[in-house]
Design a protein around this motif. Structure first.
Motif, PDB file in Angstrom:
ATOM      1  N   VAL A  89      12.385  73.000  64.501  1.00  0.00           N
ATOM      2  CA  VAL A  89      12.078  73.700  63.254  1.00  0.00           C
ATOM      3  C   VAL A  89      13.224  74.649  62.923  1.00  0.00           C
ATOM      4  CG1 VAL A  89       9.620  73.624  63.861  1.00  0.00           C
ATOM      5  CG2 VAL A  89      10.900  75.751  64.172  1.00  0.00           C
ATOM      6  N   HIS A  99      10.966  71.208  59.228  1.00  0.00           N
ATOM      7  CA  HIS A  99      10.524  70.641  60.503  1.00  0.00           C
ATOM      8  C   HIS A  99      10.558  69.120  60.450  1.00  0.00           C
ATOM      9  CE1 HIS A  99       6.529  69.435  59.051  1.00  0.00           C
ATOM     10  NE2 HIS A  99       6.333  70.663  58.583  1.00  0.00           N
ATOM     11  N   CYS A 148       5.710  73.502  53.930  1.00  0.00           N
ATOM     12  CA  CYS A 148       7.046  73.373  54.508  1.00  0.00           C
ATOM     13  C   CYS A 148       7.852  72.254  53.856  1.00  0.00           C
ATOM     14  CB  CYS A 148       6.930  73.090  56.009  1.00  0.00           C
ATOM     15  SG  CYS A 148       6.153  74.408  56.944  1.00  0.00           S
ATOM     16  N   TRP A 165       8.691  76.425  57.015  1.00  0.00           N
ATOM     17  CA  TRP A 165       9.739  75.916  57.890  1.00  0.00           C
ATOM     18  C   TRP A 165      10.337  74.624  57.348  1.00  0.00           C
ATOM     19  CZ3 TRP A 165       6.544  75.845  63.110  1.00  0.00           C
ATOM     20  CH2 TRP A 165       6.316  77.160  63.535  1.00  0.00           C
ATOM     21  N   PRO A 218      11.039  81.940  64.512  1.00  0.00           N
ATOM     22  CA  PRO A 218      10.105  81.302  63.579  1.00  0.00           C
ATOM     23  C   PRO A 218       8.648  81.652  63.857  1.00  0.00           C
ATOM     24  CG  PRO A 218      11.768  79.733  64.296  1.00  0.00           C
ATOM     25  CD  PRO A 218      11.947  80.954  65.144  1.00  0.00           C
ATOM     26  N   ALA A 260      13.422  78.070  60.481  1.00  0.00           N
ATOM     27  CA  ALA A 260      12.638  78.964  59.643  1.00  0.00           C
ATOM     28  C   ALA A 260      13.316  79.149  58.290  1.00  0.00           C
ATOM     29  CB  ALA A 260      12.460  80.313  60.331  1.00  0.00           C
TER      30      ALA A 260
END
Length: 281
Positions: free
Chosen positions: A207, A238, A248, A236, A220, A209
């Motif tokens: 990941v 990811h 995300c 994030w 994160p 952030a």
């Protein structure tokens, strides 16, 4: 993430990882963590004006004699310098939000305001006189189930539009080689199913952030929310699991590995993200 059909048939989002429930609120988990009272957002950085995109060209006088001969160039004078290249799909609002010192920008362009599918391209500007150049991508990406928003709130299932720093990383796996601060922890274990019934296992192997409503440079997993917990967090980059996220941005695992190797804190990397119309403003 791909949609399974009409939104009315979708199930409520599953908690991604029980270990993160009390820490994160964005794509990472559906729960919220207590945060400070609302305040000024730390992550988004606004920069000054950029060089104009057009260029001026000096012309010879219309009545000049022998313009095509050896003295033509001298008659015209030196050409004006060409302005540094901008990222073509970005409008002035997005361009001016990229810090002047940033030399890496991951641009994630959503297919539509309510789409969960997007495309990511990494740009660099190592030579400021040349400007931005594509360096990696395009890569397929997913964003939140219901698309994008200019004002993100917890559990709205939309990804915040804007320009944000990329200052820390982590994951369940060992770092693949990165200059970003990296936290390896079992807290990044993901479980359960996504909106399309796909397994979430491995989603947090890597990941990065995104500095929306968080302290830049912190892990994160840090639950601090400068704007308050109600404004969401835990947004994030990811590993993609094949469907929409809760907020995300997700990329294929090999692309996450590549991105971690490329990003350099000394180059002040940022992510520029939103649907195409929003980024063109």
């Amino acid at each position: 993430m791909p949609r399974p059909g009409p939104r009315a048939s979708r199930r409520p989002p599953y908690t991604v990882c029980a270990g993160l429930l009390l820490l994160l609120t964005g794509c990472a988990a559906a729960g919220t963590a207590p945060g400070p009272t609302p305040g000024a957002q730390v992550p988004t950085v606004r920069a000054g004006a950029h060089a104009p995109t057009g260029s001026a060209v000096a012309h010879a006088p219309t009545g000049s004699v022998g313009a095509a001969g050896p003295g033509a160039a001298a008659a015209r004078g030196p050409a004006a310098p060409t302005a540094p290249r901008e990222i073509r799909m970005l409008g002035q609002t997005a361009r001016s939000a990229i810090p002047a010192e940033s030399r890496q920008a991951l641009v994630v362009t959503g297919n539509a305001p309510d789409s969960s599918e997007a495309t990511a391209v990494l740009y660099t500007r190592d030579d400021p006189t040349v400007g931005w150049q594509p360096a990696a991508g395009p890569w397929p990406a997913h964003n939140a189930l219901y698309g994008w928003t200019d004002e993100h709130w917890v559990n709205d299932l939309r990804t915040p539009i804007g320009v944000y720093g990329l200052t820390a990383a982590g994951g369940l796996l060992e770092p693949p080689g990165t200059e970003l601060p990296y936290v390896q922890s079992p807290a990044f274990t993901a479980s359960g199913e996504g909106f399309d019934g796909e397994s979430l296992a491995g989603s947090f192997d890597y990941v990065i952030a995104i500095d929306y409503n968080r302290v830049p440079g912190a892990s994160p997993l840090d639950p601090t929310r400068p704007l308050g917990a109600e404004r969401g967090g835990g947004i994030w980059l990811h590993v993609d699991h094949g469907g929409p996220t809760q907020g995300c941005i997700s990329l294929p695992e090999d692309r996450m590995e590549e991105l971690l190797r490329i990003l350099d804190p000394a180059k002040v990397p940022v992510i520029v993200m939103g649907d195409g119309a929003a980024l063109a403003r």
